[in-house]
Design an enzyme around this catalytic site. Structure first.
Site, PDB file in Angstrom:
ATOM      1  N   ASN A  30       2.905  -7.474   5.368  1.00 38.44           N
ATOM      2  CA  ASN A  30       4.166  -6.796   5.060  1.00 38.44           C
ATOM      3  C   ASN A  30       4.785  -6.120   6.281  1.00 38.44           C
ATOM      4  O   ASN A  30       5.926  -5.658   6.216  1.00 38.44           O
ATOM      5  CB  ASN A  30       3.970  -5.773   3.942  1.00 38.44           C
ATOM      6  N   TYR A  31       4.021  -6.029   7.384  1.00 39.05           N
ATOM      7  CA  TYR A  31       4.595  -5.609   8.658  1.00 39.05           C
ATOM      8  C   TYR A  31       4.726  -6.861   9.530  1.00 39.05           C
ATOM      9  O   TYR A  31       4.103  -6.989  10.567  1.00 39.05           O
ATOM     10  CB  TYR A  31       3.719  -4.563   9.346  1.00 39.05           C
ATOM     11  N   ARG A  32       5.553  -7.752   9.059  1.00 33.38           N
ATOM     12  CA  ARG A  32       5.708  -9.074   9.682  1.00 33.38           C
ATOM     13  C   ARG A  32       5.947  -8.938  11.180  1.00 33.38           C
ATOM     14  O   ARG A  32       6.776  -8.142  11.622  1.00 33.38           O
ATOM     15  CB  ARG A  32       6.874  -9.800   9.020  1.00 33.38           C
TER      16      ARG A  32
ATOM     17  N   TYR B  70       0.831  -1.202   0.000  1.00 35.25           N
ATOM     18  CA  TYR B  70       0.000   0.000   0.000  1.00 35.25           C
ATOM     19  C   TYR B  70       0.869   1.257   0.000  1.00 35.25           C
ATOM     20  O   TYR B  70       2.037   1.235   0.359  1.00 35.25           O
ATOM     21  CB  TYR B  70      -0.953   0.012   1.205  1.00 35.25           C
TER      22      TYR B  70
ATOM     23  N   TYR C  60      -1.104  -6.812   9.194  1.00 32.44           N
ATOM     24  CA  TYR C  60      -0.678  -6.651   7.797  1.00 32.44           C
ATOM     25  C   TYR C  60       0.571  -7.484   7.559  1.00 32.44           C
ATOM     26  O   TYR C  60       1.589  -7.296   8.237  1.00 32.44           O
ATOM     27  CB  TYR C  60      -0.429  -5.176   7.526  1.00 32.44           C
TER      28      TYR C  60
END
Length: 549
Positions: free
Chosen positions: A474-476, A190, A472
């Protein structure tokens, strides 16, 4: 009697040491055989010194650490790979996959190194890194309004080459130029254009993937289910993406940005509270995000909270001012706060770059120790809750602490949760990114700061999404659950999987079971396979293109 017990203990110890030495010798032999497999096959196709880096290579550490953005995972105690492969072409990836599979060596895939838990360059078992930095070409077709982007390219490179061909074509993705597209696209991706155009993954129309059997697949040959899975489901669970084909978007010649900072003394609490009702519902051309941090007050030098309202408007300043006057006049936006720019100039402005050429720089300038977490908010939070947040932010006096609030609505509310694996669509007011960055070295410092962000996350529990508490990909965040080493159960993986993917997790598991039943592509939060009665043993002959849903 004591002598007999002592003798038995000594015998057991000797047996243990003997077996351990055998195990170590066998492991060392297997590692040597693996490296021999790689070097012999790569030697036939290229100058091996450009592709393979072992610990004995003088450049090994510099190659390893160049794309390692989080210093938490570059300590002397951090496990290091047996080898780093920097492929120049797809055949090098095929060779690596085949050799790793033959000798049971895990693969970690790295494009930019911004993964927050270091999973692209750290593992607890013998592993190899496929570092895609050399596969970074971007080919733009202006007439077709598409681009083929190799997975090792950075967002900065993508933006640069698009702008080099057209002033009115763009791509909706993140603002940090050094983020690699391989992971960014596969997790959703995003950015400031999200409310107008959706995610990066929403615009992917083809891909090239090397699967567990070393085959190169495209959209047609991989089938609709695998193609669905890699666009938001984290492609590292299914294979190695070598390139993406995307649709580009059309933007006007001029866009507008603004940044307004408000402290508590300037009514920040009330403005942030109001923002929750406005930003997700305002015209989709406008994206207003809020950065919350503790700063020194310009009035008395004491600590205060600052809310930085940062915006991108797809249009000119006059239309923006009219829109803000009608919807959020309390923020006090005036023409002097606004800057009209081209789209590519807005990219630089929002990140803080000085020159378009800076977008080609792969190195992230702000490496440090950090920890991130994420949440989704569905119901507006009260001012008293924000006041509780301020108290927690005050606790960290020296280090960088941030909460970033990203509004939803617009196009994001119009796309089905199941169109791609990324499920966080309608019903969300905004997304929260929690971030703490610190300079001190050592485990004690890390534990202290990580415990702080966990306290903030715990405080937010009643005020964010529930059942599941969404996150999210991608924010592991390994705090929300991890797999076992090797295989893990569907139920265990579902703890974290439903937070990232909600109901889409079930379909991802079915795709994984079909295309990688042996779970070769795995990490601490990879999609696990599951035995399903209606799937026969597939082995090395898993059918591509067969639909499972």
């Amino acid at each position: 009697m004591l002598k007999m017990i002592t003798s038995r203990a000594s015998l057991l110890l000797l047996c243990f040491l003997f077996l351990s030495s055998l195990s170590w010798a066998a492991s060392a032999h297997a590692n040597e055989a693996f490296l021999s497999c790689l070097s012999s096959q790569l030697q036939n196709s290229t100058n091996i010194s450009q592709v393979i880096y072992t610990p004995s290579n003088p450049s090994y550490l510099s190659v390893l650490n160049f794309s390692a953005q989080n210093f938490r995972f570059t300590t002397l105690d951090t496990p290091r790979p047996l080898v780093i492969i920097t492929p120049l072409q797809e055949s090098h990836i095929q060779i690596t996959v085949n050799c790793c599979r033959k000798y049971d060596i895990e693969i970690r895939i790295r494009s930019g190194g911004h993964d927050y838990e270091g999973l692209s360059y750290v593992a607890q078992v013998p592993f190899a890194i496929i570092d895609l930095r050399n596969m970074s070409s971007v080919s733009v077709d202006v007439e077709e309004k598409t681009a083929w982007i190799q997975a090792g390219a950075t967002l900065g490179q993508v933006y640069y080459y698009i702008a080099n061909k057209s002033s009115t074509l763009a791509f909706p993705a993140g603002i940090c130029p050094s983020v690699g597209v391989g992971g960014h696209f596969s997790g959703g991706g995003y950015g400031m254009l999200m409310r107008k155009f959706g995610l990066a993954a929403d615009h992917i129309i083809d891909a090239r993937l090397i699967d567990v059997n070393g085959r190169i697949l495209n959209r047609k040959s991989m089938g609709k289910d695998l193609f669905w899975a890699i666009r938001g489901g984290g492609s590292a669970s299914f294979g190695v993406i070598s390139a993406w084909k995307v649709n580009l978007i059309t933007v006007p010649e001029t866009v507008t940005v603004f940044r307004i900072n408000k402290t508590l003394e300037q009514n920040a609490t009330t403005l942030v509270h109001q923002w929750q009702y406005i930003a997700p519902k305002i015209d989709e051309n406008l994206f207003i995000r809020v950065f919350l941090s503790n700063v020194n007050s310009s009035i008395d030098g004491n600590k205060t909270i600052q809310a930085s309202f940062t915006a991108l408007f797809v249009g000119g300043v006059d239309d923006l001012l009219s829109l803000m006057q009608d919807n959020f006049s309390e923020l006090g936006l005036v023409q002097e706060n606004c800057i009209e720019l081209t789209w590519i100039e807005s990219v630089l402005n929002l990140f803080g770059g000085e020159s378009v050429n800076n977008l080609l720089n792969r190195e992230f300038p702000f490496k440090s120790n950090y920890k991130l977490k994420s949440d989704y908010v569905k119901v507006p939070i009260s001012e008293s809750v924000f006041e509780g947040i301020w108290e927690i932010l005050y606790e960290e006096e020296i280090n960088v602490v941030l909460m970033v609030l990203n509004p939803y609505g617009g196009v994001m509310s119009k796309i089905s949760e199941s169109k791609i694996p990324f499920p966080h669509r309608a019903g969300n007011l905004y997304h929260i990114e929690y971030q703490i960055v610190w300079a001190e070295e050592g485990t004690t410092a890390s534990e202290r700061h990580i415990n702080w962000i966990r306290r903030l996350y715990k405080y937010m529990t009643p005020y964010v999404s529930m059942n599941p508490r969404e996150a999210y990909i991608n924010y592991r965040d390994l705090d929300i659950g991890v797999n076992n080493e090797g295989n893990t159960s569907y139920a265990q993986a579902g703890v974290w999987g439903t937070k990232y993917y909600k109901k889409n997790f079930n379909r991802l598991v079915k795709v994984k079971t079909l295309v990688d039943p042996s779970n070769f592509f795995r990490n601490e939060q990879s999609i696990p396979p599951k035995f399903l009665p209606w799937i026969q043993r597939i082995g090395d002959h898993s059918p591509m293109g067969k639909d499972i849903m």
